[in-house]
Scaffold this motif. Structure first.
Motif, PDB file in Angstrom:
ATOM      1  N   ARG A 329       1.342  41.575 -25.706  1.00 49.20           N
ATOM      2  CA  ARG A 329       2.455  41.312 -26.617  1.00 49.20           C
ATOM      3  C   ARG A 329       3.193  42.577 -27.050  1.00 49.20           C
ATOM      4  N   GLY A 330       2.825  43.733 -26.494  1.00 41.92           N
ATOM      5  CA  GLY A 330       3.496  44.974 -26.845  1.00 41.92           C
ATOM      6  C   GLY A 330       3.008  45.606 -28.124  1.00 41.92           C
ATOM      7  N   ALA A 331       1.846  45.180 -28.607  1.00 38.34           N
ATOM      8  CA  ALA A 331       1.277  45.719 -29.847  1.00 38.34           C
ATOM      9  C   ALA A 331       0.137  46.672 -29.522  1.00 38.34           C
ATOM     10  N   LEU A 332      -0.112  47.615 -30.409  1.00 38.62           N
ATOM     11  CA  LEU A 332      -1.217  48.546 -30.247  1.00 38.62           C
ATOM     12  C   LEU A 332      -2.532  47.868 -30.624  1.00 38.62           C
ATOM     13  N   ALA A 333      -3.607  48.345 -30.009  1.00 41.48           N
ATOM     14  CA  ALA A 333      -4.948  47.804 -30.253  1.00 41.48           C
ATOM     15  C   ALA A 333      -5.822  48.920 -30.809  1.00 41.48           C
ATOM     16  N   MET A 334      -6.061  48.883 -32.116  1.00 44.47           N
ATOM     17  CA  MET A 334      -6.813  49.943 -32.777  1.00 44.47           C
ATOM     18  C   MET A 334      -8.308  49.648 -32.746  1.00 44.47           C
ATOM     19  N   GLY A 335      -9.080  50.717 -32.550  1.00 44.93           N
ATOM     20  CA  GLY A 335     -10.528  50.595 -32.556  1.00 44.93           C
ATOM     21  C   GLY A 335     -11.098  50.640 -33.963  1.00 44.93           C
ATOM     22  N   GLY A 336     -12.424  50.709 -34.050  1.00 40.97           N
ATOM     23  CA  GLY A 336     -13.096  50.556 -35.324  1.00 40.97           C
ATOM     24  C   GLY A 336     -13.523  51.867 -35.956  1.00 40.97           C
ATOM     25  N   MET A 337     -14.238  51.719 -37.050  1.00 38.03           N
ATOM     26  CA  MET A 337     -14.627  52.841 -37.896  1.00 38.03           C
ATOM     27  C   MET A 337     -15.885  53.538 -37.391  1.00 38.03           C
ATOM     28  N   ALA A 338     -15.825  54.875 -37.368  1.00 42.86           N
ATOM     29  CA  ALA A 338     -17.037  55.680 -37.249  1.00 42.86           C
ATOM     30  C   ALA A 338     -17.473  56.022 -38.671  1.00 42.86           C
ATOM     31  N   ALA A 339     -18.536  55.385 -39.125  1.00 42.19           N
ATOM     32  CA  ALA A 339     -18.949  55.544 -40.517  1.00 42.19           C
ATOM     33  C   ALA A 339     -19.780  56.805 -40.750  1.00 42.19           C
ATOM     34  N   PHE A 340     -20.077  57.542 -39.680  1.00 41.27           N
ATOM     35  CA  PHE A 340     -20.885  58.758 -39.831  1.00 41.27           C
ATOM     36  C   PHE A 340     -20.144  59.806 -40.657  1.00 41.27           C
ATOM     37  N   ILE A 341     -20.913  60.653 -41.328  1.00 40.03           N
ATOM     38  CA  ILE A 341     -20.349  61.817 -41.997  1.00 40.03           C
ATOM     39  C   ILE A 341     -21.089  63.045 -41.491  1.00 40.03           C
ATOM     40  N   PRO A 342     -20.402  64.198 -41.402  1.00 40.17           N
ATOM     41  CA  PRO A 342     -21.048  65.394 -40.866  1.00 40.17           C
ATOM     42  C   PRO A 342     -22.292  65.792 -41.668  1.00 40.17           C
ATOM     43  N   ALA A 343     -23.277  66.342 -40.969  1.00 41.36           N
ATOM     44  CA  ALA A 343     -24.500  66.822 -41.615  1.00 41.36           C
ATOM     45  C   ALA A 343     -24.423  68.343 -41.775  1.00 41.36           C
ATOM     46  N   LYS A 344     -25.060  68.864 -42.809  1.00 37.84           N
ATOM     47  CA  LYS A 344     -25.045  70.309 -43.046  1.00 37.84           C
ATOM     48  C   LYS A 344     -25.920  71.051 -42.042  1.00 37.84           C
ATOM     49  N   ASP A 345     -27.020  70.423 -41.634  1.00 35.38           N
ATOM     50  CA  ASP A 345     -27.908  71.043 -40.654  1.00 35.38           C
ATOM     51  C   ASP A 345     -27.250  70.998 -39.274  1.00 35.38           C
ATOM     52  N   PRO A 346     -27.113  72.130 -38.584  1.00 35.45           N
ATOM     53  CA  PRO A 346     -26.412  72.161 -37.286  1.00 35.45           C
ATOM     54  C   PRO A 346     -27.005  71.224 -36.242  1.00 35.45           C
ATOM     55  N   GLU A 347     -28.325  71.162 -36.190  1.00 38.39           N
ATOM     56  CA  GLU A 347     -28.970  70.292 -35.198  1.00 38.39           C
ATOM     57  C   GLU A 347     -28.691  68.823 -35.504  1.00 38.39           C
ATOM     58  N   ALA A 348     -28.799  68.466 -36.780  1.00 41.99           N
ATOM     59  CA  ALA A 348     -28.518  67.085 -37.171  1.00 41.99           C
ATOM     60  C   ALA A 348     -27.051  66.752 -36.953  1.00 41.99           C
ATOM     61  N   ASN A 349     -26.177  67.720 -37.235  1.00 47.18           N
ATOM     62  CA  ASN A 349     -24.742  67.476 -37.052  1.00 47.18           C
ATOM     63  C   ASN A 349     -24.389  67.286 -35.586  1.00 47.18           C
ATOM     64  N   ALA A 350     -25.064  68.015 -34.719  1.00 52.52           N
ATOM     65  CA  ALA A 350     -24.816  67.843 -33.280  1.00 52.52           C
ATOM     66  C   ALA A 350     -25.129  66.414 -32.844  1.00 52.52           C
ATOM     67  N   LYS A 351     -26.190  65.828 -33.418  1.00 57.06           N
ATOM     68  CA  LYS A 351     -26.552  64.442 -33.088  1.00 57.06           C
ATOM     69  C   LYS A 351     -25.503  63.470 -33.623  1.00 57.06           C
ATOM     70  N   VAL A 352     -24.980  63.758 -34.826  1.00 57.45           N
ATOM     71  CA  VAL A 352     -23.931  62.920 -35.397  1.00 57.45           C
ATOM     72  C   VAL A 352     -22.701  62.926 -34.491  1.00 57.45           C
ATOM     73  N   LEU A 353     -22.283  64.120 -34.091  1.00 58.67           N
ATOM     74  CA  LEU A 353     -21.086  64.227 -33.252  1.00 58.67           C
ATOM     75  C   LEU A 353     -21.296  63.590 -31.883  1.00 58.67           C
ATOM     76  N   GLN A 354     -22.527  63.644 -31.391  1.00 58.73           N
ATOM     77  CA  GLN A 354     -22.839  63.003 -30.101  1.00 58.73           C
ATOM     78  C   GLN A 354     -22.682  61.483 -30.223  1.00 58.73           C
ATOM     79  N   LYS A 355     -23.159  60.932 -31.349  1.00 58.28           N
ATOM     80  CA  LYS A 355     -23.029  59.482 -31.569  1.00 58.28           C
ATOM     81  C   LYS A 355     -21.562  59.091 -31.712  1.00 58.28           C
ATOM     82  N   VAL A 356     -20.801  59.889 -32.445  1.00 60.05           N
ATOM     83  CA  VAL A 356     -19.381  59.599 -32.620  1.00 60.05           C
ATOM     84  C   VAL A 356     -18.658  59.664 -31.277  1.00 60.05           C
ATOM     85  N   THR A 357     -18.981  60.668 -30.476  1.00 58.74           N
ATOM     86  CA  THR A 357     -18.349  60.806 -29.160  1.00 58.74           C
ATOM     87  C   THR A 357     -18.633  59.592 -28.284  1.00 58.74           C
ATOM     88  N   GLY A 358     -19.878  59.136 -28.252  1.00 56.51           N
ATOM     89  CA  GLY A 358     -20.226  57.973 -27.451  1.00 56.51           C
ATOM     90  C   GLY A 358     -19.497  56.720 -27.902  1.00 56.51           C
TER      91      GLY A 358
END
Length: 541
Positions: A329-358
């Motif tokens: 119909r010529g309309a955009l199709a928006m995806g959903g929410m990534a409810a994650f928030i960044p973690a202060k610990d670098p290792e934990a944050n890397a896992k968060v960003l990996q989940k968001v990327t997937g």
């Protein structure tokens, strides 16, 4: 009609409208004579239809409770099969590859507009606890944002916040049809909250928005039928005619976040074809709606919330059907929410960003034109994914999914496999408990255990348990889920939350009232439609 700070709101009355409650600083900028005149005209024309539409929802639910499953409508087949498109998409809404959402708090508005994303959805709904003060201040904040005059200095640190040169496009999400505004009475009755939100944002900002090449843009939540979409089309047309604007000046995006709505997406687009530009996969509310709509069907009970991911067949079908319908119909199709928030610990944050990327890769690969995040720290990750799929073009409207097999009602209703664990049930209790406590304290957007929780995710938490009790389901350890087991766990988890937040925070908060409300709505024989309805009574006391 303007007030001084010494006057109280209940002295303010215009025609059939009465403003009740205490005066809030900034109210004189929001509740002007012109704004109230427009709001009254909307209420005169459209408010009476809202109870009728809500009763139609209840009638449909009774039919589903009696065994009739949702399906595509036979009497609107001609619309689904017809060759038509929406009116068009303005230039500044063509590229929506990443949108950030959040409440209308002053600091949040600035940070969101500066997040480097395409759109900021300023939320008067699921991430806002709609106290009178928050609503009035929110409209003041958006007025200042539209005019480029918004600034904020943090009292604790002295840090100063102001808008960057190229802020995101602003879109306002109004409340759903079910939510009243108790502080404004029309013929002595609370008005629909959505009309309050729409009228004030539109009236105060449409001229400035149009002057800078944008427009009055809205997100419309929780539609359950095309009849409700038709009502919104009439509201928009009324506003455009009243202010001598071209038809289609107002633009909206509708969230497909209820199970009934997924069966009438073509019809929603058709009814709003002059104004609509996109549909959005409101995935968390959609999961909640799946539980609520199919509550009387023991063969469609969901597992732990953490196991209900977009890879599940019924959610994958929902996403793919939305994309196919919109792009046709010529309309955009928006995806959903990534409810994650960044973690202060670098290792934990890397896992968060990996989940968001997937998560975002799945959406982009399906053909979504953009996605949602709840925290500025995820902006570059989400943008990186969608930049890789979209490139220099503004969107993925060229992905038609025409080669897909037709998506059947049975796929959209398919039961979801997974475990019901004691750990998952206890986590649901703690999340719902802490969210409700924050909501009735005036905060509708809360970081809990690494996720940005809003009303939708809390609704899943409490309705999952209600559903398990209702259908006498057992946990993986063999325990039968009963009201007694829930009450026992609630007492234990309330104590655990006290340990987590500390005695001082617990004593100064509203955790006991929150626990009482959570017990009431989870052990009720009839499922309470929205926790925000009884919560609103506590918020406005």
């Amino acid at each position: 009609m303007q007030q001084t700070a010494k006057q109280t709101s209940d002295e303010q009355q215009m025609g059939h409208l009465q403003i009740v409650g205490d005066f809030v600083e900034g109210q004189q900028r929001v509740l002007t004579e012109g704004a109230l005149g427009f709001l009254q005209s909307l209420c005169d024309e459209f408010a009476a239809e809202v109870p009728t539409m809500l009763e139609q929802r209840r009638m449909r639910q009774r039919q589903i409770d009696a065994g009739q499953l949702p399906d595509f409508l036979a009497d609107t087949a001609e619309i689904r099969q017809g060759d038509w498109k929406i009116r068009g998409i303005p230039a500044d809404l063509q590229d929506r590859r990443v949108e950030i959402t959040g409440p209308v708090d002053r600091k949040m508005v600035i940070n969101a507009l500066n997040a480097g994303v395409k759109v900021f959805m300023a939320d008067f709904e699921d991430s806002l606890a709609p106290s009178w003060t928050k609503l009035v201040e929110g409209h003041v904040n958006l007025q200042d944002a539209v005019r480029g005059e918004i600034a904020y200095t943090a009292p604790e640190s002295g840090k100063h916040y102001k808008l960057n040169d190229n802020p995101a496009v602003l879109v306002a999400r109004v409340r759903g049809l079910h939510l009243p505004e108790n502080h404004v009475l029309h013929h002595g009755k609370p008005i629909p909250g959505c009309l309050f939100d729409f009228a004030l944002y539109f009236y105060h900002n449409y001229r400035q928005l149009l002057a800078k090449g944008s427009g009055p843009y809205f997100y419309v939540p929780k539609l359950e039928s095309h009849i409700e979409a038709r009502w919104w089309a009439k509201v928009f047309a009324f506003a455009e005619e009243r202010f001598c604007l071209q038809p289609g000046t107002i633009k909206c995006t509708c969230l497909i976040e209820t199970l009934p709505a997924v069966f009438v997406m073509d019809e929603i687009l058709y009814e709003l074809r002059s104004n609509i530009v996109a549909l959005n996969c409101g995935r968390w509310d959609y999961i909640f709606s799946y539980i609520k709509t199919l509550r009387n069907h023991p063969d469609r009970v969901l597992p732990d919330r953490q196991q209900v991911t977009m890879e599940k067949p019924f959610l994958s079908a929902y996403s793919r059907l939305l994309i196919k319908t919109c792009h046709k119909r010529g309309a955009l199709a928006m995806g959903g929410m990534a409810a994650f928030i960044p973690a202060k610990d670098p290792e934990a944050n890397a896992k968060v960003l990996q989940k968001v990327t997937g998560d975002k890769e799945l959406e982009a690969r399906n053909g979504h034109d953009g996605t949602w995040i709840a925290h500025p720290g995820l902006a570059q990750t989400a943008l990186g994914v969608f930049d890789g799929f979209i490139g220099c073009g503004p969107n993925q409207l060229h992905i038609t999914r025409d080669v897909d097999a037709p998506i059947l009602a049975s796929e959209l209703l398919a039961p979801c496999e997974g475990e019901r664990t004691e750990e998952g049930m206890r986590l649901n209790i703690r999340i719902a408990l802490q969210y409700i406590e924050a909501w009735i304290s005036g905060n509708g957007c809360v970081p809990i255990y690494g996720l940005m929780e809003d009303a939708a995710t809390a609704e899943i938490s409490r309705t999952s348990i209600w559903q398990w009790i209702r259908h006498e389901k057992s946990l993986t350890n063999g325990k039968l889920v009963t009201k007694a087991l829930f009450r026992q766990m609630l007492t234990e988890e309330l104590s655990n939350v006290k340990d987590e937040v500390g005695t001082e925070r617990f004593s100064s908060g509203q955790f006991i009232r929150a626990a009482s409300l959570l017990e009431e709505i989870t052990t009720s024989d009839e499922l309470v439609d929205f926790l925000t309805l009884p919560g609103y009574r506590l918020l406005t006391e």
